[in-house]
Design a protein around this motif. Structure first.
Motif, PDB file in Angstrom:
ATOM      1  N   TYR A 181      -0.584  12.500   7.470  1.00 55.82           N
ATOM      2  CA  TYR A 181       0.551  12.931   7.290  1.00 55.82           C
ATOM      3  C   TYR A 181       0.973  13.542   8.849  1.00 55.82           C
ATOM      4  CZ  TYR A 181      -0.176  13.310   2.349  1.00 55.82           C
ATOM      5  OH  TYR A 181      -0.402  12.992   1.018  1.00 55.82           O
ATOM      6  N   THR A 194      -0.405   3.970  -5.816  1.00 50.74           N
ATOM      7  CA  THR A 194      -1.204   3.164  -5.311  1.00 50.74           C
ATOM      8  C   THR A 194      -1.951   2.094  -6.348  1.00 50.74           C
ATOM      9  OG1 THR A 194      -2.752   2.372  -3.601  1.00 50.74           O
ATOM     10  CG2 THR A 194      -3.009   4.749  -4.435  1.00 50.74           C
ATOM     11  N   SER A 237      -4.736   1.065  -5.189  1.00 51.81           N
ATOM     12  CA  SER A 237      -6.159   0.861  -4.251  1.00 51.81           C
ATOM     13  C   SER A 237      -7.238   1.649  -5.028  1.00 51.81           C
ATOM     14  CB  SER A 237      -5.902   1.401  -2.806  1.00 51.81           C
ATOM     15  OG  SER A 237      -4.926   0.794  -2.223  1.00 51.81           O
ATOM     16  N   LYS A 238      -6.773   2.820  -5.697  1.00 50.48           N
ATOM     17  CA  LYS A 238      -7.817   3.609  -6.311  1.00 50.48           C
ATOM     18  C   LYS A 238      -8.214   3.191  -7.947  1.00 50.48           C
ATOM     19  CE  LYS A 238      -7.438   5.171  -2.142  1.00 50.48           C
ATOM     20  NZ  LYS A 238      -6.834   6.311  -1.492  1.00 50.48           N
ATOM     21  N   GLY A 277       0.684  -1.159   0.183  1.00 49.84           N
ATOM     22  CA  GLY A 277      -0.007  -0.001  -0.033  1.00 49.84           C
ATOM     23  C   GLY A 277       0.943   1.213  -0.043  1.00 49.84           C
ATOM     24  N   SER A 278       0.337   2.484  -0.537  1.00 48.99           N
ATOM     25  CA  SER A 278       1.087   3.471  -0.559  1.00 48.99           C
ATOM     26  C   SER A 278       1.472   3.935   0.793  1.00 48.99           C
ATOM     27  CB  SER A 278       0.692   4.718  -1.694  1.00 48.99           C
ATOM     28  OG  SER A 278      -0.499   4.900  -1.253  1.00 48.99           O
ATOM     29  N   ASP A 279       0.554   3.583   1.704  1.00 51.17           N
ATOM     30  CA  ASP A 279       0.418   4.311   3.118  1.00 51.17           C
ATOM     31  C   ASP A 279       1.761   3.702   3.801  1.00 51.17           C
ATOM     32  OD1 ASP A 279      -1.792   5.507   3.427  1.00 51.17           O
ATOM     33  OD2 ASP A 279      -3.117   4.114   3.999  1.00 51.17           O
ATOM     34  N   TYR A 295      -4.385  15.028   3.361  1.00 48.42           N
ATOM     35  CA  TYR A 295      -4.851  13.595   3.746  1.00 48.42           C
ATOM     36  C   TYR A 295      -4.192  13.568   5.339  1.00 48.42           C
ATOM     37  CZ  TYR A 295      -3.996   8.280   3.353  1.00 48.42           C
ATOM     38  OH  TYR A 295      -4.276   6.984   3.712  1.00 48.42           O
ATOM     39  N   ASP A 333       2.239  12.669  -3.456  1.00 47.73           N
ATOM     40  CA  ASP A 333       1.596  11.720  -3.177  1.00 47.73           C
ATOM     41  C   ASP A 333       0.377  11.607  -4.124  1.00 47.73           C
ATOM     42  OD1 ASP A 333      -0.518   9.771  -2.217  1.00 47.73           O
ATOM     43  OD2 ASP A 333      -0.870  10.696  -0.260  1.00 47.73           O
ATOM     44  N   LEU A 351       4.817   5.525   2.086  1.00 43.86           N
ATOM     45  CA  LEU A 351       4.664   6.901   2.668  1.00 43.86           C
ATOM     46  C   LEU A 351       5.085   7.045   3.992  1.00 43.86           C
ATOM     47  CD1 LEU A 351       1.381   8.351   1.126  1.00 43.86           C
ATOM     48  CD2 LEU A 351       3.418   9.320   0.708  1.00 43.86           C
ATOM     49  N   ALA A 358      -1.908   9.358  -4.948  1.00 46.10           N
ATOM     50  CA  ALA A 358      -3.258   8.187  -5.144  1.00 46.10           C
ATOM     51  C   ALA A 358      -4.117   8.157  -6.220  1.00 46.10           C
ATOM     52  CB  ALA A 358      -3.592   8.250  -3.670  1.00 46.10           C
ATOM     53  N   TYR A 359      -4.499   9.549  -6.444  1.00 43.08           N
ATOM     54  CA  TYR A 359      -5.705   9.644  -7.447  1.00 43.08           C
ATOM     55  C   TYR A 359      -5.361  10.281  -8.558  1.00 43.08           C
ATOM     56  CZ  TYR A 359      -8.069   9.491  -2.852  1.00 43.08           C
ATOM     57  OH  TYR A 359      -8.512   8.792  -1.585  1.00 43.08           O
ATOM     58  N   ALA A 408      -6.389  15.670  -1.216  1.00 41.19           N
ATOM     59  CA  ALA A 408      -7.522  14.953  -0.261  1.00 41.19           C
ATOM     60  C   ALA A 408      -7.793  15.637   0.729  1.00 41.19           C
ATOM     61  CB  ALA A 408      -7.356  13.582  -0.342  1.00 41.19           C
ATOM     62  N   ARG A 437      -3.557  -4.563  -0.939  1.00 41.72           N
ATOM     63  CA  ARG A 437      -2.467  -3.722  -0.274  1.00 41.72           C
ATOM     64  C   ARG A 437      -1.151  -3.572  -1.122  1.00 41.72           C
ATOM     65  NH1 ARG A 437      -4.294  -0.796   0.894  1.00 41.72           N
ATOM     66  NH2 ARG A 437      -3.103   0.095   2.328  1.00 41.72           N
ATOM     67  N   LEU A 438      -1.311  -2.817  -1.998  1.00 45.44           N
ATOM     68  CA  LEU A 438      -0.093  -2.688  -3.119  1.00 45.44           C
ATOM     69  C   LEU A 438       0.140  -1.074  -3.262  1.00 45.44           C
ATOM     70  CD1 LEU A 438       1.862  -4.853  -4.233  1.00 45.44           C
ATOM     71  CD2 LEU A 438       0.497  -4.970  -5.831  1.00 45.44           C
TER      72      LEU A 438
HETATM   73  C1  LIG Z   1      -5.837   6.170  -0.288  1.00 46.02           C
HETATM   74  C2  LIG Z   1      -4.925   7.139  -0.295  1.00 46.02           C
HETATM   75  C3  LIG Z   1      -3.546   6.529  -0.080  1.00 46.02           C
HETATM   76  C4  LIG Z   1      -3.272   5.217   0.254  1.00 46.02           C
HETATM   77  O1  LIG Z   1      -3.723   4.029  -0.014  1.00 46.02           O
HETATM   78  P1  LIG Z   1      -3.072   2.763   0.010  1.00 46.02           P
HETATM   79  O2  LIG Z   1      -4.475   1.871   0.086  1.00 46.02           O
HETATM   80  O3  LIG Z   1      -2.398   2.592   1.416  1.00 46.02           O
HETATM   81  O4  LIG Z   1      -2.377   2.667  -1.017  1.00 46.02           O
HETATM   82  C5  LIG Z   1      -2.394   7.666   0.166  1.00 46.02           C
HETATM   83  N1  LIG Z   1      -2.647   8.741   0.155  1.00 46.02           N
HETATM   84  C6  LIG Z   1      -4.067   9.246  -0.134  1.00 46.02           C
HETATM   85  C7  LIG Z   1      -4.346  10.758  -0.369  1.00 46.02           C
HETATM   86  C8  LIG Z   1      -5.129   8.277  -0.274  1.00 46.02           C
HETATM   87  O5  LIG Z   1      -6.353   8.957  -0.378  1.00 46.02           O
END
Ligand SMILES: *Cc1c(COP(=O)(O)O)cnc(C)c1O
Length: 356
Positions: free
Chosen positions: A113, A206, A208-209, A84-86, A110, A180, A89, A182-183, A154, A217-218
């Motif tokens: 942070y 990520t 995830s989106k 996951g990018s979490d 987000y 970041d 990060l 993610a989107y 976000a 979780r990647l």
């Molecule tokens: C969803 C999201 C992530 C992380 O998503 P992971 O599911 O952990 O990959 C990171 N940054 C932002 C701003 C997000 O909305």
């Protein structure tokens, strides 16, 4: 007696959106993708060789890193993959932010942070978004130990252009800038195009989106090889955060299948833009979104009240009870029929409460 309690960590963790499972629930609160993963990814999951799980995974996630490097046109030593990018990060914060000067990020962004900063003892300063909820590079021209920007941001969904990032990077040559993304696939320009020019730029992404794989979780990151070495040093100081074999097999196919995801993303963007117009027709203020969610408010609507009312009707959106944004709702873009049902419910709410 009980003095050990004083030694427990005192931290307020990140609060994820509710993951309630109610049949028929319209779930528009955590920015998951309403479309399933690609058929190629699903088939990789279905035909996965369970026997291979007796071995530890490749610690460097080599297959995945190879694909991601090729797609971005960078060398493999500029890519790191994680759970996951979490996770990427979090490791990047620990790896990059070791200055006594504060790390800068916007006051509305987000909410993970500040949690990582407190967890790792990193000092930080929140830079207010301007009244238009945009960021201005001039606001980041101050002493700092690093900068973190979500683009699109976000929960606003607003994207900054590459000009902003150039100005930000030019003004901060001695700081690492994390973007970041993610989107990013839903409509923003990626800072990845600047990665060859700026050694101090790190881009987090990520699956995830836009790749519909939140449950797998990647995540991954791009940056100068020295940045990647540093993130990997943190990663390999925990035991043991390699991407697991199953996630790697499925993720590799998802990464390859650009066509499927491009089509689904285009469909989602159409639904987003039409929902935006409909909401504006009801008098809502809706920022132009470059993400898979919209951030809305209405001068006559108590956002917290509307959130609760919708929840009572099995429609879940996200409300942040926080300064500057508690009069807004963040609505994930779902399937067209889900957005129609939400719009009908909101219209009913407006009538019931006599709001115009
Ligand atoms: C969803 C999201 C992530 C992380 O998503 P992971 O599911 O952990 O990959 C990171 N940054 C932002 C701003 C997000 O909305």
């Amino acid at each position: 007696m009980g003095g050990w309690r004083d030694n427990l960590i005192d931290i307020e963790p990140y609060a994820p959106g509710e993951q309630i499972r109610v049949p028929g629930l319209i779930k528009l609160n955590t920015n998951e993708n309403p479309f399933p993963p690609s058929p190629a990814a699903a088939s990789a999951a279905g035909s996965f060789d369970a026997k291979s799980l007796m071995r530890y995974p490749d610690p460097d996630a080599g297959e995945l890193v190879g694909i991601l490097a090729a797609k971005a046109g960078v060398s493999e030593d500029m890519v790191v993959a994680g759970n996951g990018s979490d996770e990427i990060l979090a490791f990047a914060f620990r790896a990059f932010f070791n200055s006594s000067r504060p790390v800068l990020f916007p006051d509305v962004t987000y909410s993970f942070y500040p949690v990582w900063c407190r967890l790792f003892g990193i000092s930080y300063e929140e830079i207010p978004l301007r009244d238009d909820f945009h960021m201005y590079a001039a606001d980041y021209e101050r002493e700092n130990g690093g900068v973190v920007i979500a683009n699109p941001n976000a929960p606003t969904g607003i994207a900054e252009g590459l000009g902003f990032f150039r100005n930000l990077l030019d003004a901060n040559p001695d700081s690492i800038v994390i973007v970041d993304e993610a989107y990013v696939d839903f409509g923003a320009d990626s800072a990845l195009t600047l990665i060859g020019e700026y050694d101090n730029l790190f881009v987090a992404r990520t699956f995830s989106k836009s790749r519909s794989l939140a449950g797998l979780r990647l995540g991954f990151g791009y940056g100068h090889a020295d940045l990647v070495v540093s993130v990997n040093a943190v990663k390999n100081s925990f035991n043991s955060y390699a991407v697991d074999s199953f996630a790697m097999a499925v993720g590799a196919e998802a990464a390859r299948d650009d066509r499927y995801y491009r089509e689904r993303t285009a469909e989602l963007v159409r639904v987003r833009d039409s929902f935006t117009e409909s909401m504006r027709g009801l008098g809502f203020i809706v920022y132009d979104s470059s993400a898979n969610f919209v951030f809305v408010s209405h001068p006559g609507v108590d956002a917290g009240d509307m959130y609760g009312w919708l929840k009572g009707r099995d429609i879940l959106v996200r409300w942040f009870d926080k300064p500057r944004i508690r009069d807004h709702l963040r609505i994930t873009i779902g399937l067209a029929e889900e957005m129609d049902a939400l719009f009908t419910a909101i219209s009913t709410y407006m009538k019931e409460k006599n709001i115009r």
